[in-house]
Design a protein around this motif. Structure first.
Motif, short mmCIF file in Angstrom:
data_model
loop_
_atom_site.label_atom_id
_atom_site.label_comp_id
_atom_site.label_asym_id
_atom_site.label_seq_id
_atom_site.Cartn_x
_atom_site.Cartn_y
_atom_site.Cartn_z
N LEU A 80 66.75 55.53 79.02
CA LEU A 80 65.69 57.00 78.21
C LEU A 80 64.64 56.29 78.00
N TYR A 81 64.94 54.71 77.50
CA TYR A 81 63.80 53.78 77.27
C TYR A 81 62.81 53.61 78.41
N LEU A 82 63.43 53.13 79.09
CA LEU A 82 62.97 52.14 80.54
C LEU A 82 62.32 53.51 81.08
N VAL A 83 63.09 54.63 80.51
CA VAL A 83 62.31 55.90 81.28
C VAL A 83 60.85 55.75 80.91
N GLU A 84 60.59 55.23 79.91
CA GLU A 84 60.25 56.01 78.32
C GLU A 84 58.63 54.83 79.25
N CYS A 85 58.63 53.87 78.88
CA CYS A 85 58.10 52.91 79.02
C CYS A 85 57.77 52.52 80.68
N ARG A 86 58.22 53.26 82.00
CA ARG A 86 57.89 53.80 82.84
C ARG A 86 56.77 53.91 82.84
N ALA A 87 57.15 55.39 82.02
CA ALA A 87 56.00 56.80 81.51
C ALA A 87 54.68 56.35 81.07
N TYR A 88 54.78 55.58 80.53
CA TYR A 88 53.52 54.90 79.19
C TYR A 88 52.95 54.07 80.48
N PHE A 89 53.47 52.96 81.35
CA PHE A 89 52.93 51.74 81.73
C PHE A 89 52.40 52.91 82.81
N ARG A 90 52.51 53.80 83.66
CA ARG A 90 52.15 54.56 84.39
C ARG A 90 50.39 55.58 84.03
N GLU A 91 51.07 55.14 82.73
CA GLU A 91 50.04 56.56 81.96
C GLU A 91 48.79 55.13 81.93
#
Length: 136
Positions: free
Chosen positions: A15-26
């Protein structure tokens, strides 16, 4: 019990890695105006877009950090603004070939280095003023 613990930690990490990926994409999709608009430093609007202004700001910030060693709000603001300057350098590096105002890669690298130095110095100053000093 250890299998359940492993599954739980794996889920939390995923979940943390998915959240990080979404943050960096944004973050990568933000416009220049969106990045510059996040800065808390009180600069006039003409200078906010200028990377050389931020290089000067970061250079003077390190000198002023000791003056503000007890002003936690100001130090935290410097820490956040240095992060935003790092985002500005990332944006400039990604979009350097677009538009008439190209920035030298050496200038971008120097600005990134200065911003990281300010962030590290700010954390040191905050930690030094919060943690008790030993009296040897």
């Amino acid at each position: 019990m250890s299998m359940l613990l492993q599954i739980t930690w794996t889920g939390i990490l995923s979940l943390y890695l998915v959240e990080c990926r979404a943050y960096f994409r944004e973050r990568n999709l933000r416009s220049w105006e969106g990045i510059v608009g996040q800065i808390h430093f009180e600069a006039n609007d003409q200078r906010r877009d200028d990377l050389s202004f931020w290089a000067e700001f970061l250079a003077t910030t390190e000198d002023q950090m000791h003056e503000h060693s007890r002003n936690f709000g100001r130090l935290w603001s410097l820490f956040r603004d240095a992060r935003i300057v790092l985002e500005m350098t990332d944006y400039a590096e990604r979009n350097n070939n677009l538009g008439p105002a190209a920035v030298e890669p050496a200038e971008i690298a120097s600005l990134r280095e200065d911003a990281m130095r300010v962030r590290i110095s700010t954390v040191r100053t905050l930690a030094g003023s919060v943690l008790p000093r030993s009296r040897h």
